[in-house]
Write a protein that holds these residues in place. Structure first.
Motif, PDB file in Angstrom:
ATOM      1  N   SER A   1      -4.224  12.244  -4.337  1.00 36.98           N
ATOM      2  CA  SER A   1      -3.209  12.602  -3.348  1.00 36.98           C
ATOM      3  C   SER A   1      -1.977  11.735  -3.587  1.00 36.98           C
ATOM      4  CB  SER A   1      -3.742  12.354  -1.935  1.00 36.98           C
ATOM      5  OG  SER A   1      -3.885  10.963  -1.698  1.00 36.98           O
ATOM      6  N   LEU A   2      -0.860  12.124  -3.010  1.00 33.91           N
ATOM      7  CA  LEU A   2       0.353  11.317  -3.126  1.00 33.91           C
ATOM      8  C   LEU A   2       0.146   9.938  -2.505  1.00 33.91           C
ATOM      9  CD1 LEU A   2       2.978  14.065  -2.282  1.00 33.91           C
ATOM     10  CD2 LEU A   2       2.645  12.940  -4.498  1.00 33.91           C
ATOM     11  N   LYS A   3      -0.578   9.912  -1.407  1.00 33.43           N
ATOM     12  CA  LYS A   3      -0.849   8.644  -0.724  1.00 33.43           C
ATOM     13  C   LYS A   3      -1.674   7.711  -1.618  1.00 33.43           C
ATOM     14  CE  LYS A   3      -2.559   6.997   3.730  1.00 33.43           C
ATOM     15  NZ  LYS A   3      -3.128   7.449   5.007  1.00 33.43           N
ATOM     16  N   THR A   4      -2.638   8.258  -2.329  1.00 27.73           N
ATOM     17  CA  THR A   4      -3.472   7.466  -3.232  1.00 27.73           C
ATOM     18  C   THR A   4      -2.680   7.037  -4.463  1.00 27.73           C
ATOM     19  OG1 THR A   4      -5.433   8.659  -2.501  1.00 27.73           O
ATOM     20  CG2 THR A   4      -5.604   7.479  -4.579  1.00 27.73           C
ATOM     21  N   LEU A   5      -1.806   7.892  -4.942  1.00 32.83           N
ATOM     22  CA  LEU A   5      -1.025   7.601  -6.143  1.00 32.83           C
ATOM     23  C   LEU A   5       0.077   6.577  -5.887  1.00 32.83           C
ATOM     24  CD1 LEU A   5      -0.519   8.334  -9.129  1.00 32.83           C
ATOM     25  CD2 LEU A   5       0.977  10.173  -8.305  1.00 32.83           C
ATOM     26  N   ALA A   6       0.569   6.505  -4.674  1.00 37.38           N
ATOM     27  CA  ALA A   6       1.720   5.658  -4.342  1.00 37.38           C
ATOM     28  C   ALA A   6       1.625   4.215  -4.856  1.00 37.38           C
ATOM     29  CB  ALA A   6       1.962   5.684  -2.839  1.00 37.38           C
ATOM     30  N   PRO A   7       0.521   3.506  -4.654  1.00 34.45           N
ATOM     31  CA  PRO A   7       0.475   2.117  -5.124  1.00 34.45           C
ATOM     32  C   PRO A   7       0.601   1.964  -6.642  1.00 34.45           C
ATOM     33  CG  PRO A   7      -1.325   2.556  -3.596  1.00 34.45           C
ATOM     34  CD  PRO A   7      -0.676   3.860  -3.903  1.00 34.45           C
ATOM     35  N   PHE A   8       0.363   3.009  -7.378  1.00 36.29           N
ATOM     36  CA  PHE A   8       0.426   2.969  -8.836  1.00 36.29           C
ATOM     37  C   PHE A   8       1.760   3.497  -9.380  1.00 36.29           C
ATOM     38  CE2 PHE A   8      -3.957   3.767  -7.476  1.00 36.29           C
ATOM     39  CZ  PHE A   8      -4.550   2.581  -7.907  1.00 36.29           C
ATOM     40  N   SER A   9       2.683   3.854  -8.484  1.00 35.77           N
ATOM     41  CA  SER A   9       3.925   4.516  -8.901  1.00 35.77           C
ATOM     42  C   SER A   9       5.083   3.554  -9.144  1.00 35.77           C
ATOM     43  CB  SER A   9       4.331   5.542  -7.847  1.00 35.77           C
ATOM     44  OG  SER A   9       4.790   4.884  -6.670  1.00 35.77           O
ATOM     45  N   GLN A  10       4.836   2.262  -9.114  1.00 33.84           N
ATOM     46  CA  GLN A  10       5.860   1.245  -9.325  1.00 33.84           C
ATOM     47  C   GLN A  10       7.036   1.424  -8.368  1.00 33.84           C
ATOM     48  OE1 GLN A  10       6.723   1.437 -13.519  1.00 33.84           O
ATOM     49  NE2 GLN A  10       4.732   0.599 -14.076  1.00 33.84           N
ATOM     50  N   GLY A  11       6.720   1.769  -7.117  1.00 34.56           N
ATOM     51  CA  GLY A  11       7.727   1.895  -6.074  1.00 34.56           C
ATOM     52  C   GLY A  11       8.404   3.245  -5.989  1.00 34.56           C
ATOM     53  N   LEU A  12       8.131   4.130  -6.915  1.00 36.43           N
ATOM     54  CA  LEU A  12       8.751   5.458  -6.892  1.00 36.43           C
ATOM     55  C   LEU A  12       8.295   6.245  -5.658  1.00 36.43           C
ATOM     56  CD1 LEU A  12      10.508   7.604  -8.301  1.00 36.43           C
ATOM     57  CD2 LEU A  12       8.449   8.361  -9.479  1.00 36.43           C
ATOM     58  N   ILE A  13       7.009   6.178  -5.357  1.00 34.23           N
ATOM     59  CA  ILE A  13       6.460   6.849  -4.167  1.00 34.23           C
ATOM     60  C   ILE A  13       6.241   5.759  -3.122  1.00 34.23           C
ATOM     61  CG2 ILE A  13       4.637   8.325  -3.251  1.00 34.23           C
ATOM     62  CD1 ILE A  13       4.034   9.182  -6.145  1.00 34.23           C
ATOM     63  N   ASN A  14       7.265   5.537  -2.300  1.00 34.54           N
ATOM     64  CA  ASN A  14       7.192   4.499  -1.273  1.00 34.54           C
ATOM     65  C   ASN A  14       6.982   5.113   0.109  1.00 34.54           C
ATOM     66  OD1 ASN A  14       9.797   5.340  -0.343  1.00 34.54           O
ATOM     67  ND2 ASN A  14      10.731   4.129  -1.983  1.00 34.54           N
ATOM     68  N   GLU A  15       6.913   4.277   1.108  1.00 30.63           N
ATOM     69  CA  GLU A  15       6.649   4.764   2.477  1.00 30.63           C
ATOM     70  C   GLU A  15       7.716   5.745   2.953  1.00 30.63           C
ATOM     71  OE1 GLU A  15       3.943   4.372   4.435  1.00 30.63           O
ATOM     72  OE2 GLU A  15       3.061   3.351   2.707  1.00 30.63           O
ATOM     73  N   ASP A  16       8.965   5.507   2.590  1.00 28.28           N
ATOM     74  CA  ASP A  16      10.053   6.398   2.990  1.00 28.28           C
ATOM     75  C   ASP A  16       9.880   7.786   2.371  1.00 28.28           C
ATOM     76  OD1 ASP A  16      12.601   6.981   4.258  1.00 28.28           O
ATOM     77  OD2 ASP A  16      13.476   6.915   2.235  1.00 28.28           O
ATOM     78  N   VAL A  17       9.578   7.814   1.092  1.00 27.60           N
ATOM     79  CA  VAL A  17       9.368   9.086   0.385  1.00 27.60           C
ATOM     80  C   VAL A  17       8.143   9.800   0.956  1.00 27.60           C
ATOM     81  CG1 VAL A  17       8.791  10.128  -1.840  1.00 27.60           C
ATOM     82  CG2 VAL A  17      10.507   8.324  -1.725  1.00 27.60           C
ATOM     83  N   LEU A  18       7.071   9.068   1.190  1.00 29.57           N
ATOM     84  CA  LEU A  18       5.860   9.677   1.772  1.00 29.57           C
ATOM     85  C   LEU A  18       6.148  10.269   3.149  1.00 29.57           C
ATOM     86  CD1 LEU A  18       3.062   7.137   0.756  1.00 29.57           C
ATOM     87  CD2 LEU A  18       3.418   9.446  -0.146  1.00 29.57           C
ATOM     88  N   ALA A  19       6.947   9.560   3.951  1.00 29.68           N
ATOM     89  CA  ALA A  19       7.285  10.057   5.292  1.00 29.68           C
ATOM     90  C   ALA A  19       8.091  11.352   5.210  1.00 29.68           C
ATOM     91  CB  ALA A  19       8.052   8.994   6.072  1.00 29.68           C
ATOM     92  N   LYS A  20       9.036  11.410   4.288  1.00 33.70           N
ATOM     93  CA  LYS A  20       9.861  12.620   4.129  1.00 33.70           C
ATOM     94  C   LYS A  20       9.012  13.795   3.640  1.00 33.70           C
ATOM     95  CE  LYS A  20      14.155  10.147   3.263  1.00 33.70           C
ATOM     96  NZ  LYS A  20      15.156   9.758   2.255  1.00 33.70           N
ATOM     97  N   ILE A  21       8.164  13.535   2.658  1.00 34.54           N
ATOM     98  CA  ILE A  21       7.290  14.596   2.142  1.00 34.54           C
ATOM     99  C   ILE A  21       6.344  15.069   3.238  1.00 34.54           C
ATOM    100  CG2 ILE A  21       5.425  15.130   0.517  1.00 34.54           C
ATOM    101  CD1 ILE A  21       6.847  13.255  -1.494  1.00 34.54           C
ATOM    102  N   SER A  22       5.779  14.113   3.967  1.00 30.44           N
ATOM    103  CA  SER A  22       4.858  14.449   5.057  1.00 30.44           C
ATOM    104  C   SER A  22       5.512  15.365   6.093  1.00 30.44           C
ATOM    105  CB  SER A  22       4.347  13.166   5.705  1.00 30.44           C
ATOM    106  OG  SER A  22       3.381  13.452   6.676  1.00 30.44           O
ATOM    107  N   ALA A  23       6.731  15.025   6.475  1.00 30.21           N
ATOM    108  CA  ALA A  23       7.454  15.841   7.470  1.00 30.21           C
ATOM    109  C   ALA A  23       7.732  17.247   6.941  1.00 30.21           C
ATOM    110  CB  ALA A  23       8.759  15.147   7.851  1.00 30.21           C
TER     111      ALA A  23
END
Length: 101
Positions: free
Chosen positions: A73-95
């Protein structure tokens, strides 16, 4: 006599552990809900969800390691994305995913 009471107990327990029947057999299934917990390959399989993900993460489906991480999932991948998938991006995608009907 003992057999009859044990048999009755067995039937009573069977009734307790038997699956509950669904009363509304004809009720429509709810629409698929997408979230940041949905596997990326499932998001990419739906044009609406794919548009959301690609809007916020352009080229994710063209990444050289896509085949390796598409089951995450994007949430699982986020820690491995070197900051590309951060909390702000996850929040926008989630919405945006929540808005898909």
């Amino acid at each position: 006599m003992k057999f009859a009471s044990l048999a009755a107990l067995g039937l009573a327990l069977a009734g307790v552990t038997a699956p509950v029947a669904v009363l509304a057999q004809d009720a429509p299934a709810p629409a698929a809900a997408f979230s940041i917990d949905t596997p990326i390959e499932a998001l990419m399989a739906d044009e609406r969800a794919k548009a959301v993900v690609v809007k916020h993460l352009p080229g994710i489906d063209q990444h050289p390691s896509y085949e390796d991480f598409k089951a995450l999932s994007l949430k699982t991948l986020a820690p491995f994305s070197q900051g590309l998938i951060n909390e702000d991006v996850l929040a926008k995608i989630s919405a945006d995913l929540a808005a898909i009907k």
